[in-house]
Design a protein around this motif. Structure first.
Motif, PDB file in Angstrom:
ATOM      1  N   GLN A  54       0.854  -1.180   0.000  1.00 45.56           N
ATOM      2  CA  GLN A  54       0.000   0.000   0.000  1.00 45.56           C
ATOM      3  C   GLN A  54       0.887   1.225   0.000  1.00 45.56           C
ATOM      4  N   LEU A 175      -7.319  -6.189  -4.198  1.00 47.54           N
ATOM      5  CA  LEU A 175      -5.996  -5.611  -3.973  1.00 47.54           C
ATOM      6  C   LEU A 175      -5.498  -4.995  -5.274  1.00 47.54           C
ATOM      7  N   TYR A 356      -9.119   2.679   0.959  1.00 51.04           N
ATOM      8  CA  TYR A 356      -8.595   1.420   0.430  1.00 51.04           C
ATOM      9  C   TYR A 356      -9.532   0.699  -0.520  1.00 51.04           C
ATOM     10  N   TRP A 447      -6.575   8.043   6.319  1.00 54.37           N
ATOM     11  CA  TRP A 447      -5.914   7.966   5.017  1.00 54.37           C
ATOM     12  C   TRP A 447      -5.710   9.334   4.395  1.00 54.37           C
TER      13      TRP A 447
END
Length: 604
Positions: A54, A175, A356, A447
């Motif tokens: 990430q 992902l 995310y 974030w």
């Protein structure tokens, strides 16, 4: 007291079971956070599992290995990773919401230990992976609907993936597959597949994206061609990649975390790597730990206050021999810490997931009446397409609605003005203004600062001085990810013997802890004296209580060992930020206060 611990374990296990009845879990191994990480740096780990990362911004990458549907294989992998030299690797459990599906096209399933034809796959567009042990399902998307995915399916099959098919999957499993994961140096331009980005205007709102990929997909390799009238529609752009990490100034921070509104404490935060302990610094925390280790006969060196290899070895031996600590480690790993059980609102949950999940931004439409949802729609449009009238319209509408009939005292900010947003700095500052509006309960997500460190730092600096505790920051739980800290807090919660937790107090402490982590500021004399007195009284209270019987001595000493180990680690965290040892000690005690003061109140 053992009965108390067993009751806590049973309650936590029941609570965890109830959550899992509604959600799914995904397990991966967190290796650590690295500066300027390159794929080739982790070649040895690729033999153990699929390596993914990430991007935290500022040249920081958080690296993971593998993905599993259950914990045991993840624990086995974590042990192998630690044997390869990554001593702080641990299993991270992610909660997956099955009610947040994303429409994707699954192209292929490949074994992770065999070569994968990445360049061929990337011709279909942005790629995501779904990890299942030694297999990876490779998909493209996400799309706004199954119909949109069906529209591009023929083109994907023409690439040679005849068995490709459309499906819905929980977005939390996706992902992103970037250059780091694939090793492909330069993405190829995707086929149009019945979508013509060169001639179609970018969407002006999320409800105009039928038949297209979701507008918040940040992995697009082909920018839109700007229309002739660039002032009327948004222009897509390639992201600007900074050449060096921006400076983060010291930000104002109030230690009085009982004042002001409460910021929710949920959200997946980037967990910092454990700071290395500087053995050349003499300190009381190391001396206090050495005394405990000496009494347990796991440390044979001198009581000198230097945390050297002997102290480290003594601590590791003490932990390995202490069944109480191992039991609490199990509880800490299996359950959320008090105050981190879940988002306080559905909108907060959606905002958290934007960090995310590629599909989360589309869910903002469900909260279109909320000014904060409009502000985050403006933010997402700006990230995808740059400045434009729709960005200005949504953010200005959000500001007017958020402050209608309300006012922030002492702030020269007129919500009736019309603002034009040409850069992230002003956009993020006004986004934080909306968070600070009276009546807004949601906090700025973790974030946001990780993705925009320079802009967020500048906004925090200017706004903190003006609105103080009205600036709502999410308690991101960074310190709590450290093993010793997590065990210490779990022990403290049990020793506190409370029948229920005051979530407001815990959330206030988490908010202040987030400020200490993100923007530490040297404590003044009064604040330093306050935390030092609290620390001394706590240790005296725990020591007196421990003398009651062998069981209380065992529990009290275990808590103190974790407390002093955590204090050492926190001191190094703040020294790494440039603070002097005495300043770092005070900041470490302040952080410890936010972690355990509520639970340990009966000992002070």
């Amino acid at each position: 007291m053992m009965k108390l611990w067993q009751t806590t374990l049973a309650v936590l296990f029941l609570a965890t079971s109830l959550v899992r009845a509604q959600n799914e879990s995904f397990y991966t191994v967190q290796v650590g956070t690295f500066i300027d990480a390159k794929p080739e740096d982790f070649s040895a780990l690729r033999e153990l599992g699929f390596v993914h990362a990430q991007d935290l911004g500022s040249n920081l990458m958080e690296v993971y290995v593998g993905g599993f549907e259950s914990r045991p294989p993840a624990e086995q992998l974590a042990a192998s990773v630690r044997q390869n030299g990554y001593a702080n690797a641990f299993v991270q459990e992610r909660t997956i919401d099955p009610n947040a599906p994303a429409a994707i096209v699954q192209m292929a399933t490949r074994q992770i230990n065999r070569p994968i034809e990445w360049e061929s796959l990337m011709k279909a567009g942005p790629l995501y992976g779904i990890l299942q042990g030694n297999l990876i399902k490779i998909v493209t998307g996400p799309f706004t609907s199954e119909a949109a995915a069906q529209a591009v399916l023929p083109g994907i099959r023409d690439l040679g993936y005849k068995d490709a098919f459309v499906k819905n999957v929980p977005s939390g499993y996706l992902l992103p597959l970037t250059e780091f994961e694939t090793g492909t140096k330069k993405p190829l331009i995707p086929l149009s597949m019945n979508e013509n980005p060169g001639s179609a205007a970018p969407p002006q709102s999320y409800d105009q994206t039928k038949g297209e990929r979701l507008p918040n997909n940040s992995n697009s390799t082909q920018p839109y061609t700007a229309p002739a009238d660039a002032n009327e529609v948004l222009q897509a752009r390639q992201p600007t990649i900074p050449t060096s990490p921006p400076p983060v100034p010291d930000l104002p921070s109030s230690y009085d975390y009982y004042a002001g509104d409460v910021a929710p404490t949920t959200g997946t935060a980037p967990a910092p790597a454990l700071p290395a302990i500087d053995g050349s610094v003499k300190r009381g925390s190391a001396l206090d730990l050495q005394r405990i280790l000496k009494a347990a006969k796991t440390y044979t060196g001198s009581l000198d206050g230097y945390y050297g290899p002997g102290t480290q070895a003594g601590y590791e031996k003490y932990f390995a021999q202490n069944r109480t600590l191992q039991q609490y480690q199990l509880v800490a790993e299996q359950s959320p810490l008090p105050g981190q059980e879940g988002a306080d609102s559905e909108l907060q949950e959606v905002i958290n997931e934007m960090g995310y999940s590629a599909a989360a931004a589309a869910r903002l439409d469900d909260y279109s009446a909320d000014p904060l949802a409009k502000a985050y729609q403006a933010y997402q449009l700006f990230q995808n397409f740059g400045p434009g009238q729709e960005v200005n319209k949504r953010m200005n509408t959000a500001i007017r609605e958020a402050f209608q009939g309300k006012k922030l005292e002492g702030v020269a900010f007129d919500p009736s003005f019309t603002y034009a947003y040409e850069n992230n700095g002003q956009l993020i500052q006004h986004l934080l203004f909306v968070h600070a509006a009276p009546g807004t309960e949601e906090a700025a997500p973790c974030w946001l600062a990780a993705r925009h460190p320079a802009e967020s730092a500048e906004a925090y600096t200017s706004l903190s001085a003006l609105i103080g505790d009205e600036l709502k920051l999410q308690g991101c739980g960074q310190f709590e990810s450290w093993p010793e800290v997590r065990i210490m807090v779990t022990l403290a919660a049990d020793l506190g013997a409370r029948s229920s937790f005051d979530q407001k107090r815990l959330a206030q402490a988490a908010t202040e802890r987030s400020r200490l982590y993100t923007a530490p500021k040297t404590l003044n004399d009064k604040e330093r004296e306050s935390v030092e007195n609290w620390h001394e009284n706590l240790m005296k209270g725990v020591s007196n209580w421990s003398k009651k019987d062998p069981l209380t001595e065992q529990l009290g000493t275990a808590f103190q060992a974790m407390y002093f180990q955590s204090q050492v680690r926190l001191e190094d965290y703040f020294m790494d930020k440039g603070y002097k040892p005495q300043e770092a000690k005070a900041l470490a005690l302040a952080a410890l206060h936010t972690l355990v003061a509520y639970h340990m109140q009966r000992f002070v």
